[in-house]
Write a protein that holds these residues in place. Structure first.
Motif, PDB file in Angstrom:
ATOM      1  N   LYS A   1     -20.444 -12.594  60.340  1.00 60.94           N
ATOM      2  CA  LYS A   1     -19.398 -12.750  61.363  1.00 60.94           C
ATOM      3  C   LYS A   1     -18.384 -11.603  61.282  1.00 60.94           C
ATOM      4  N   ALA A   2     -18.074 -11.180  60.048  1.00 60.83           N
ATOM      5  CA  ALA A   2     -17.113 -10.088  59.866  1.00 60.83           C
ATOM      6  C   ALA A   2     -17.751  -8.728  60.134  1.00 60.83           C
ATOM      7  N   GLY A   3     -19.067  -8.710  60.288  1.00 60.91           N
ATOM      8  CA  GLY A   3     -19.783  -7.463  60.588  1.00 60.91           C
ATOM      9  C   GLY A   3     -19.844  -6.511  59.402  1.00 60.91           C
ATOM     10  N   ILE A   4     -19.827  -7.064  58.188  1.00 63.04           N
ATOM     11  CA  ILE A   4     -19.917  -6.206  56.994  1.00 63.04           C
ATOM     12  C   ILE A   4     -21.097  -6.660  56.116  1.00 63.04           C
ATOM     13  N   PRO A   5     -21.634  -5.714  55.314  1.00 62.94           N
ATOM     14  CA  PRO A   5     -22.725  -6.110  54.422  1.00 62.94           C
ATOM     15  C   PRO A   5     -22.254  -7.192  53.445  1.00 62.94           C
ATOM     16  N   LEU A   6     -23.153  -8.084  53.075  1.00 58.52           N
ATOM     17  CA  LEU A   6     -22.805  -9.186  52.181  1.00 58.52           C
ATOM     18  C   LEU A   6     -22.207  -8.659  50.876  1.00 58.52           C
ATOM     19  N   LYS A   7     -22.751  -7.547  50.364  1.00 57.31           N
ATOM     20  CA  LYS A   7     -22.271  -6.995  49.096  1.00 57.31           C
ATOM     21  C   LYS A   7     -20.788  -6.604  49.208  1.00 57.31           C
ATOM     22  N   ASP A   8     -20.416  -5.985  50.324  1.00 54.12           N
ATOM     23  CA  ASP A   8     -19.014  -5.585  50.515  1.00 54.12           C
ATOM     24  C   ASP A   8     -18.108  -6.817  50.589  1.00 54.12           C
ATOM     25  N   TYR A   9     -18.602  -7.828  51.272  1.00 53.65           N
ATOM     26  CA  TYR A   9     -17.843  -9.079  51.413  1.00 53.65           C
ATOM     27  C   TYR A   9     -17.591  -9.687  50.028  1.00 53.65           C
ATOM     28  N   ILE A  10     -18.643  -9.714  49.203  1.00 52.76           N
ATOM     29  CA  ILE A  10     -18.516 -10.296  47.862  1.00 52.76           C
ATOM     30  C   ILE A  10     -17.617  -9.420  46.989  1.00 52.76           C
ATOM     31  N   ASP A  11     -17.838  -8.115  47.019  1.00 52.94           N
ATOM     32  CA  ASP A  11     -17.041  -7.201  46.184  1.00 52.94           C
ATOM     33  C   ASP A  11     -15.546  -7.359  46.456  1.00 52.94           C
ATOM     34  N   ALA A  12     -15.202  -7.531  47.720  1.00 55.59           N
ATOM     35  CA  ALA A  12     -13.783  -7.672  48.074  1.00 55.59           C
ATOM     36  C   ALA A  12     -13.196  -8.955  47.515  1.00 55.59           C
ATOM     37  N   ARG A  13     -14.049  -9.985  47.408  1.00 49.39           N
ATOM     38  CA  ARG A  13     -13.521 -11.292  46.999  1.00 49.39           C
ATOM     39  C   ARG A  13     -13.587 -11.554  45.499  1.00 49.39           C
ATOM     40  N   ILE A  14     -14.311 -10.697  44.768  1.00 48.44           N
ATOM     41  CA  ILE A  14     -14.389 -10.962  43.318  1.00 48.44           C
ATOM     42  C   ILE A  14     -13.294 -10.234  42.537  1.00 48.44           C
ATOM     43  N   LYS A  15     -12.434  -9.526  43.280  1.00 50.69           N
ATOM     44  CA  LYS A  15     -11.363  -8.766  42.598  1.00 50.69           C
ATOM     45  C   LYS A  15     -10.456  -9.680  41.779  1.00 50.69           C
ATOM     46  N   ASP A  16     -10.240 -10.913  42.262  1.00 49.55           N
ATOM     47  CA  ASP A  16      -9.368 -11.826  41.508  1.00 49.55           C
ATOM     48  C   ASP A  16     -10.153 -12.854  40.687  1.00 49.55           C
ATOM     49  N   VAL A  17     -11.426 -12.528  40.403  1.00 51.04           N
ATOM     50  CA  VAL A  17     -12.228 -13.417  39.547  1.00 51.04           C
ATOM     51  C   VAL A  17     -12.361 -12.757  38.173  1.00 51.04           C
ATOM     52  N   PRO A  18     -11.674 -13.288  37.138  1.00 49.63           N
ATOM     53  CA  PRO A  18     -11.698 -12.640  35.826  1.00 49.63           C
ATOM     54  C   PRO A  18     -13.101 -12.374  35.282  1.00 49.63           C
ATOM     55  N   ILE A  19     -14.040 -13.263  35.516  1.00 46.64           N
ATOM     56  CA  ILE A  19     -15.405 -13.029  35.018  1.00 46.64           C
ATOM     57  C   ILE A  19     -16.059 -11.859  35.759  1.00 46.64           C
ATOM     58  N   GLY A  20     -15.531 -11.507  36.917  1.00 48.04           N
ATOM     59  CA  GLY A  20     -15.949 -10.287  37.593  1.00 48.04           C
ATOM     60  C   GLY A  20     -17.185 -10.387  38.459  1.00 48.04           C
ATOM     61  N   ARG A  21     -17.565 -11.606  38.812  1.00 47.48           N
ATOM     62  CA  ARG A  21     -18.715 -11.754  39.699  1.00 47.48           C
ATOM     63  C   ARG A  21     -18.634 -13.097  40.422  1.00 47.48           C
ATOM     64  N   ILE A  22     -19.430 -13.216  41.456  1.00 43.76           N
ATOM     65  CA  ILE A  22     -19.556 -14.500  42.152  1.00 43.76           C
ATOM     66  C   ILE A  22     -20.377 -15.441  41.271  1.00 43.76           C
ATOM     67  N   GLY A  23     -20.096 -16.748  41.357  1.00 41.54           N
ATOM     68  CA  GLY A  23     -20.877 -17.705  40.564  1.00 41.54           C
ATOM     69  C   GLY A  23     -22.204 -18.015  41.237  1.00 41.54           C
ATOM     70  N   ARG A  24     -23.176 -18.388  40.414  1.00 41.62           N
ATOM     71  CA  ARG A  24     -24.471 -18.801  40.974  1.00 41.62           C
ATOM     72  C   ARG A  24     -24.447 -20.310  41.204  1.00 41.62           C
ATOM     73  N   ALA A  25     -25.074 -20.738  42.294  1.00 38.64           N
ATOM     74  CA  ALA A  25     -25.090 -22.170  42.612  1.00 38.64           C
ATOM     75  C   ALA A  25     -25.732 -22.970  41.477  1.00 38.64           C
ATOM     76  N   GLU A  26     -26.684 -22.353  40.753  1.00 38.81           N
ATOM     77  CA  GLU A  26     -27.351 -23.047  39.638  1.00 38.81           C
ATOM     78  C   GLU A  26     -26.353 -23.319  38.505  1.00 38.81           C
ATOM     79  N   GLU A  27     -25.396 -22.408  38.326  1.00 38.56           N
ATOM     80  CA  GLU A  27     -24.394 -22.614  37.268  1.00 38.56           C
ATOM     81  C   GLU A  27     -23.539 -23.838  37.608  1.00 38.56           C
ATOM     82  N   PHE A  28     -23.249 -23.986  38.875  1.00 40.06           N
ATOM     83  CA  PHE A  28     -22.490 -25.143  39.345  1.00 40.06           C
ATOM     84  C   PHE A  28     -23.321 -26.423  39.157  1.00 40.06           C
ATOM     85  N   ALA A  29     -24.599 -26.316  39.511  1.00 41.05           N
ATOM     86  CA  ALA A  29     -25.488 -27.485  39.439  1.00 41.05           C
ATOM     87  C   ALA A  29     -25.690 -27.958  37.995  1.00 41.05           C
TER      88      ALA A  29
END
Ligand SMILES: NC(=O)c1ccc[n+]([C@@H]2O[C@H](COP(=O)([O-])OP(=O)(O)OC[C@H]3O[C@@H](n4cnc5c(N)ncnc54)[C@H](OP(=O)(O)O)[C@@H]3O)[C@@H](O)[C@H]2O)c1
Length: 258
Positions: free
Chosen positions: A201-229
């Motif tokens: 919807k934002a017209g950007i590659p998924l990687k860019d979208y994720i990179d922008a949002r992980i800046k405030d995640v101390p572990i430094g990456r998006i979580g995997r759904a399996e980790e949640f499960a």
């Protein structure tokens, strides 16, 4: 520690994609019979097929909108007919809805509460008496970290989620004497279809979208759904028999509060 859900029957709302799909997959692979509920038929069928490849328990897909009370009653009835009982409910279906406060109409507020809070209230209420009667039940409410630490422009989602946290606490107190345990899991930023849609919807590659949002995640990456499960599976198992009324951040350290 090996976690088994042999002999348990579960309903996972929003189980056709993302976090709910990972939870349903984990539960079924651990031995539970699992009913997943979602609106889209095609994704449901595909999920049932995929989950079936690793499932030890039975898996069924039920089409329905959790925001509609009659759909929930029908879906619950179908799951009961298939499994004979429901031991576990995961109230997970939902989407992120946020905006500037003055732009949120009554209709949007109502939709958000129906889809998240009232869906959890109604489905849990349906299963609650039989869980209490059998002296075994588990409910997980999937919320987000905004429930504890609401930020500007995070309404209506953060408000609905805060109410979900209060619901968790009330149910935990009422369920504990009957061995019905209720907890909340607070999502930070976890891999899911919703992010694929948002990047598109934002017209950007998924990687860019994720990179922008992980800046405030101390572990430094998006979580995997399996980790949640993994955590969800532990909480609904006998191994978690002394845990109720908690709200656990699953966010790589992102939330400013514990
Ligand atoms: N992933 C994250 O980073 C994140 C962050 C904060 C909160 N969350 C919360 O975590 C939960 C799972 O999200 P997700 O990221 O896995 O989302 P997702 O990938 O978009 O999957 C959502 C699932 O819920 C179903 N669903 C949505 N609305 C529904 C409705 N009204 N009735 C029945 N099913 C419905 C969807 O299927 P249909 O569309 O076909 O119905 C789909 O199966 C949601 O409550 C979400 O708000 C996630």
């Amino acid at each position: 520690m090996e976690i088994t859900l042999d002999g348990r029957a579960a309903i996972v709302t929003g189980g056709s994609k993302g976090i709910g799909f990972a939870i349903a997959t984990r539960f079924a692979a651990s031995g539970a019979d699992v009913a997943i509920i979602a609106r889209g038929r095609e994704a449901l069928d595909q999920a049932v097929k995929t989950i079936g490849t690793t499932a030890k328990g039975r898996i069924i897909g039920i089409q329905g909108d959790v925001a509609i009370s009659a759909d929930l009653e029908r879906a619950y009835g179908e799951a009961m007919r298939a499994f004979g009982k429901i031991d576990i409910i995961v109230n997970n279906a939902g989407t992120s809805r946020t905006g500037a406060f003055e732009e949120i109409t009554d209709e949007i507020w109502r939709e958000d509460f129906d889809q998240k809070l009232f869906a959890a209230i109604r489905l849990t209420r349906l299963a609650w008496p039989q869980m209490k009667a059998r002296r075994w039940g588990r409910v997980i409410n999937v919320l987000n970290v905004g429930a504890k630490a609401a930020r500007p422009k995070s309404a209506p989602t953060s408000i609905t989620r805060a109410a979900g946290m209060a619901l968790t606490k009330v149910l935990a107190g009422e369920g504990a004497p009957h061995n019905v345990l209720v907890n909340a899991l607070l999502v930070g930023f976890i891999e899911a279809d919703q992010h694929v849609r948002a990047a598109k919807k934002a017209g950007i590659p998924l990687k860019d979208y994720i990179d922008a949002r992980i800046k405030d995640v101390p572990i430094g990456r998006i979580g995997r759904a399996e980790e949640f499960a993994n955590l969800a599976c532990f909480l609904v198992s006998d191994a978690a028999s002394y845990i109720t009324g908690t709200a656990i951040n699953v966010d790589g350290g992102r939330s400013p509060v514990v």
